[in-house]
Design an enzyme around this catalytic site. Structure first.
Site, short mmCIF file in Angstrom:
data_model
loop_
_atom_site.label_atom_id
_atom_site.label_comp_id
_atom_site.label_asym_id
_atom_site.label_seq_id
_atom_site.Cartn_x
_atom_site.Cartn_y
_atom_site.Cartn_z
N LYS A 1 0.74 -1.14 -0.10
CA LYS A 1 0.01 0.06 -0.08
C LYS A 1 0.84 1.23 0.22
CE LYS A 1 -3.25 1.20 3.27
NZ LYS A 1 -4.24 1.06 3.80
N GLN B 1 4.08 8.95 7.59
CA GLN B 1 3.55 9.70 7.15
C GLN B 1 3.93 11.21 6.35
OE1 GLN B 1 0.28 9.07 7.60
NE2 GLN B 1 -0.28 6.91 6.99
N ASP C 1 1.94 -0.85 11.64
CA ASP C 1 0.47 -1.35 11.30
C ASP C 1 0.28 -3.09 11.74
OD1 ASP C 1 -0.22 1.10 10.27
OD2 ASP C 1 0.64 0.51 8.55
N ARG D 1 -5.86 1.64 17.99
CA ARG D 1 -5.99 0.24 18.32
C ARG D 1 -5.83 -0.43 19.06
NH1 ARG D 1 -2.51 0.38 11.95
NH2 ARG D 1 -5.10 0.46 10.64
#
Length: 444
Positions: free
Chosen positions: A27, A175, A325, A356
């Protein structure tokens, strides 16, 4: 934004996983390949692109700013770029769906272009803070009007020429790093990012591949990534490797279900992404790398994974950036290990598609898993390989990784667990559930 219809899914223990699986394209690399190709002058070709909703949101945004992007009948995507500095003013809001990566990286691209753009997203994305990107981009001259707390909907106006900065990352975030580097592409002079803790380096590898003048050096402060602005990018042929974050679910599933023996083909093995493999091997997982090779500048291998009894570990905090992740599915592995596993140093999990840490506590505890919650992680006392009691409902919080992680947990549940909504899985792995059925011999 269209109305959302939940898609519930119930799962309980199944037989072993057998066969070969090819996971969707990475991704992170898929997002970046579309963006960088959209800034190159000429036509790039992309093979293996992840065709999930998140990446398609990036494609739509780049089209809205002038790039010509098409998918061929052979599955190969072609991108005719506009050139650095030549992004066009989008005529409508950029709809990001659930994609935080699209949002933050595109904010970086736009920051040094003379255009105004509005970002919108779904309910989950609209809860995620963008301040960590807004701060450095504001220092470069971009202006922002956001919803309270630096959230979407958000409107930004880029500045051209923008101001180069030296920016030390306050948190380990690929990011944020990438957003600043992308803003630096069209900024005169040299923009530097100082990274005290290394994060995934796909942006650096790919920007150099496209012809950007980018250097990386080690220092006492950490890695210093410098990019020279007003770049000219050249079109590329890109082969996207399989996403290690998607492969993670099958690695854990095969590890915890007795009799399993699978091969996961063509998995990206970038050392900034392999923390979960390291952690699982520490727990005793049987994971063997086969046919290691390099594709498009990225290391790739096939992974053979066979069931093995897992033992509890204390997860080294320095692994967090290389597996951030994958923590939800690591928690699942810990739930089936022998002993008490401790995973800390992962406070970043609180600001992902959902919180999460809280989401996995709410999912695992009612299904019979003993755990202790910390601000930056969990301690989980595993079953030693025995089935998880199960039987309790699970709230996915519109988070694809929570939904897939708990589907894996359900493979070892005595009584069915019911996930309230698995539709968000389409953002990153549209074929996940058919693949699950095939590997467990549940073909319709």
């Amino acid at each position: 934004m269209s109305a959302h219809s939940p898609d519930p899914f119930a799962i309980s223990a199944r037989g072993p996983l057998r066969g070969t699986v090819t996971v969707p394209g990475d991704k992170s690399i898929s997002h970046r390949s579309l963006m960088f190709a959209g800034l190159a002058v000429g036509e790039s070709r992309i093979e293996g692109l992840l065709e999930g909703e998140d990446v398609l949101a990036t494609a739509a945004a780049m089209r809205a700013m002038g790039a010509q992007i098409e998918r061929g009948t052979d599955g190969i995507w072609t991108v005719a770029g506009v050139g650095v500095g030549a992004l066009l003013q989008p005529q409508t809001a950029l709809e990001m769906g659930n994609s935080g990566t699209s949002t933050r990286l595109l904010m970086g691209l736009i920051a040094s272009h003379p255009i105004t753009a509005t970002f919108t997203g779904d309910a989950s994305l609209s809860k995620r803070p963008m301040g960590r990107v807004i701060d450095p981009l504001s220092a470069m001259g971009a202006e922002f009007t956001s919803s309270p707390g630096g959230r979407l909907p958000l409107t930004m106006r880029g500045l051209c020429p923008a101001v180069p900065i030296d920016y030390t990352l306050p948190v380990a975030s690929a990011q944020v790093k990438s957003a600043v580097l992308l803003a630096g592409l069209n900024t005169p002079g040299i923009t530097r990012v100082i990274e005290p803790v290394p994060t995934r380096d796909h942006s650096e590898r790919m920007l150099r591949g496209f012809g950007a003048d980018l250097t990386v050096e080690e220092s006492a402060q950490g890695r210093i990534i410098a990019i020279r602005g007003e770049a000219e990018l050249s079109p590329q042929q890109i082969a996207v490797p399989g996403d290690p974050s998607s492969a993670a679910f099958w690695m854990v599933a095969a590890s915890i279900v007795p009799g399993s023996d699978i091969v996961i083909a063509n998995v990206g093995m970038n050392p900034t992404r392999t923390g979960l493999i390291t952690a699982l091997k520490m727990m005793g997982a049987d994971i063997v790398e086969q046919d290691a090779r390099t594709v498009g500048g990225e290391p790739v291998a096939d992974l053979r994974v066979r069931h093995a009894p897992l033992s509890a570990i204390e997860v080294p905090p320095h692994l967090a950036p290389t597996m951030i992740d994958e923590y939800p599915v690591l928690f699942v592995a810990a739930a089936f290990a022998q002993g008490r596993s401790v995973a800390r140093g992962a406070e970043e999990l609180r600001v992902k598609e959902s919180d999460r840490i809280a989401a996995m506590v709410a999912a695992l505890a009612p299904n019979g898993v003993r755990l202790e919650e910390f601000e930056d992680g969990l301690a989980i006392t595993g079953s030693g390989g025995d089935p998880m009691p199960g039987g309790a409902p699970i709230v996915s919080n519109l988070d694809h990784r929570i939904a897939m992680s708990m589907a894996v947990a359900g493979l070892g549940a005595r009584d069915a667990v019911t996930i309230d909504d698995v539709s968000p899985v389409a953002t990153s792995y549209p074929g996940f559930f058919p693949t699950l059925d095939r590997l467990t011999d549940r073909q319709p």
